[in-house]
Write an enzyme that holds these catalytic residues in place. Structure first.
Site, PDB file in Angstrom:
ATOM      1  N   GLY A  92      45.500  45.677  44.765  1.00 55.64           N
ATOM      2  CA  GLY A  92      46.742  44.939  44.582  1.00 55.64           C
ATOM      3  C   GLY A  92      46.781  43.558  45.191  1.00 55.64           C
ATOM      4  O   GLY A  92      47.800  42.868  45.092  1.00 55.64           O
ATOM      5  N   TRP A  94      45.271  40.540  44.578  1.00 56.82           N
ATOM      6  CA  TRP A  94      45.467  39.334  43.770  1.00 56.82           C
ATOM      7  C   TRP A  94      46.871  39.302  43.174  1.00 56.82           C
ATOM      8  O   TRP A  94      47.487  38.244  43.086  1.00 56.82           O
ATOM      9  CB  TRP A  94      44.394  39.248  42.677  1.00 56.82           C
ATOM     10  CG  TRP A  94      43.092  38.695  43.177  1.00 56.82           C
ATOM     11  CD1 TRP A  94      42.642  38.689  44.466  1.00 56.82           C
ATOM     12  CD2 TRP A  94      42.081  38.060  42.398  1.00 56.82           C
ATOM     13  NE1 TRP A  94      41.415  38.097  44.536  1.00 56.82           N
ATOM     14  CE2 TRP A  94      41.041  37.706  43.287  1.00 56.82           C
ATOM     15  CE3 TRP A  94      41.946  37.779  41.046  1.00 56.82           C
ATOM     16  CZ2 TRP A  94      39.879  37.065  42.856  1.00 56.82           C
ATOM     17  CZ3 TRP A  94      40.788  37.145  40.608  1.00 56.82           C
ATOM     18  CH2 TRP A  94      39.774  36.785  41.506  1.00 56.82           C
ATOM     19  N   ASP A 131      43.380  52.357  32.121  1.00 53.52           N
ATOM     20  CA  ASP A 131      42.128  51.620  31.968  1.00 53.52           C
ATOM     21  C   ASP A 131      42.349  50.441  31.029  1.00 53.52           C
ATOM     22  O   ASP A 131      42.836  50.615  29.907  1.00 53.52           O
ATOM     23  CB  ASP A 131      41.061  52.559  31.410  1.00 53.52           C
ATOM     24  CG  ASP A 131      39.653  51.996  31.508  1.00 53.52           C
ATOM     25  OD1 ASP A 131      39.496  50.761  31.487  1.00 53.52           O
ATOM     26  OD2 ASP A 131      38.696  52.798  31.600  1.00 53.52           O
ATOM     27  N   ASP A 155      39.360  40.469  38.610  1.00 54.34           N
ATOM     28  CA  ASP A 155      38.354  40.737  39.639  1.00 54.34           C
ATOM     29  C   ASP A 155      37.635  42.041  39.312  1.00 54.34           C
ATOM     30  O   ASP A 155      37.120  42.715  40.200  1.00 54.34           O
ATOM     31  CB  ASP A 155      39.018  40.812  41.018  1.00 54.34           C
ATOM     32  CG  ASP A 155      38.055  40.479  42.146  1.00 54.34           C
ATOM     33  OD1 ASP A 155      37.022  39.851  41.874  1.00 54.34           O
ATOM     34  OD2 ASP A 155      38.339  40.851  43.294  1.00 54.34           O
ATOM     35  N   LYS A 195      35.654  37.438  37.704  1.00 53.76           N
ATOM     36  CA  LYS A 195      34.452  37.697  38.482  1.00 53.76           C
ATOM     37  C   LYS A 195      33.260  37.902  37.555  1.00 53.76           C
ATOM     38  O   LYS A 195      33.379  38.485  36.471  1.00 53.76           O
ATOM     39  CB  LYS A 195      34.636  38.967  39.329  1.00 53.76           C
ATOM     40  CG  LYS A 195      33.443  39.297  40.237  1.00 53.76           C
ATOM     41  CD  LYS A 195      33.356  40.783  40.548  1.00 53.76           C
ATOM     42  CE  LYS A 195      34.493  41.271  41.419  1.00 53.76           C
ATOM     43  NZ  LYS A 195      34.345  40.856  42.845  1.00 53.76           N
TER      44      LYS A 195
END
EC number: 2.1.1.166
Length: 240
Positions: A92, A94, A131, A155, A195
């Protein structure tokens, strides 16, 4: 698909030198038959990481908070009133940072995060426990946000196998899925941050981003460990 870190706080707290330092070094003793050497080294590094200590002091959910803070300090991505989608939001951090900077509240939520892992509630953040790779996830994100986002952040990283190339390929796939989503939903002028891992197989992803955004480059914030193959791809100013 969980995020490797959490964030919160004002737009310019933390910063590059914000981790602080300590002269106390914690050593993890090896007990025969109990802890693998690699796990022992990881735990020792974690316990001695100044960003880990500072994240606890500052109330951030993990050290990765400082990655977003540092990137934002440099590129000024987050602004008051923006709408944000956070992919792979656990734990949690970000979402926490984004909500505080853009001024998101429970009454007027402007940040939506998604992860298949549970994320404890955050002020001003709508959290979807599912998901992102599920077919219905993109529409659920857009329904929850209620408008096109100004920024999509990710991320996400695939669970590591220990085989560097395999890990890279799996994470690049997540980057590609996130990028496809971003270019399908962003407002013109919006930004995308994701990322990735060093490994040299991102050519198609880079080509897509360079076609759709006016500026694309790699970023490695100071909070990203020097020995890590982790990088971030930042695509700015979506052409629409």
């Amino acid at each position: 698909m969980s995020k490797a870190g959490g964030n919160k706080g004002g737009s310019r707290t933390g910063g590059r030198g914000g981790a602080g330092s300590s002269n106390l070094h914690v050593r993890v003793k090896k007990k025969a038959g109990t802890t693998k050497e690699s796990s022992r080294r990881w735990l020792e590094r974690h316990l001695n990481d100044p960003y880990v200590h500072k994240s606890r002091q500052d109330g951030y959910r993990s050290r990765a908070a400082y990655k977003l803070i540092e990137i934002n300090d440099r590129y000024n991505l987050l602004k008051k009133g923006q709408k944000i989608i956070d992919l792979g939001a656990a734990p949690g951090g970000w979402s926490q940072i984004a909500a505080r900077i853009v001024g998101s509240t429970d009454e007027n939520p402007q940040v939506v995060g998604i992860d298949y892992l549970h994320v404890d509630p955050l002020p001003g953040v709508i959290l979807l426990e599912m998901d992102f790779l599920d077919d219905e996830a993109p529409q659920k994100l857009m329904d929850a946000l209620g408008d096109k986002p100004d920024l999509v952040i990710s991320d996400m990283a695939a669970p590591t196998t220990g085989h560097r190339r395999t890990d890279h390929l799996r994470t690049v796939h997540l980057c590609e899925v996130a990028a496809d989503f971003a270019v399908s939903v962003l407002k013109p002028g919006g930004h995308f941050l994701t990322k990735t891992f060093q490994g040299g197989t991102e050519n198609e992803l880079l080509a897509l981003l360079k076609q759709k955004f006016r500026s694309v480059h790699h970023v490695k914030p100071p909070a990203s460990r020097a020995e890590s193959v982790e990088l971030y791809l930042l695509a700015r100013d979506f052409k629409g």
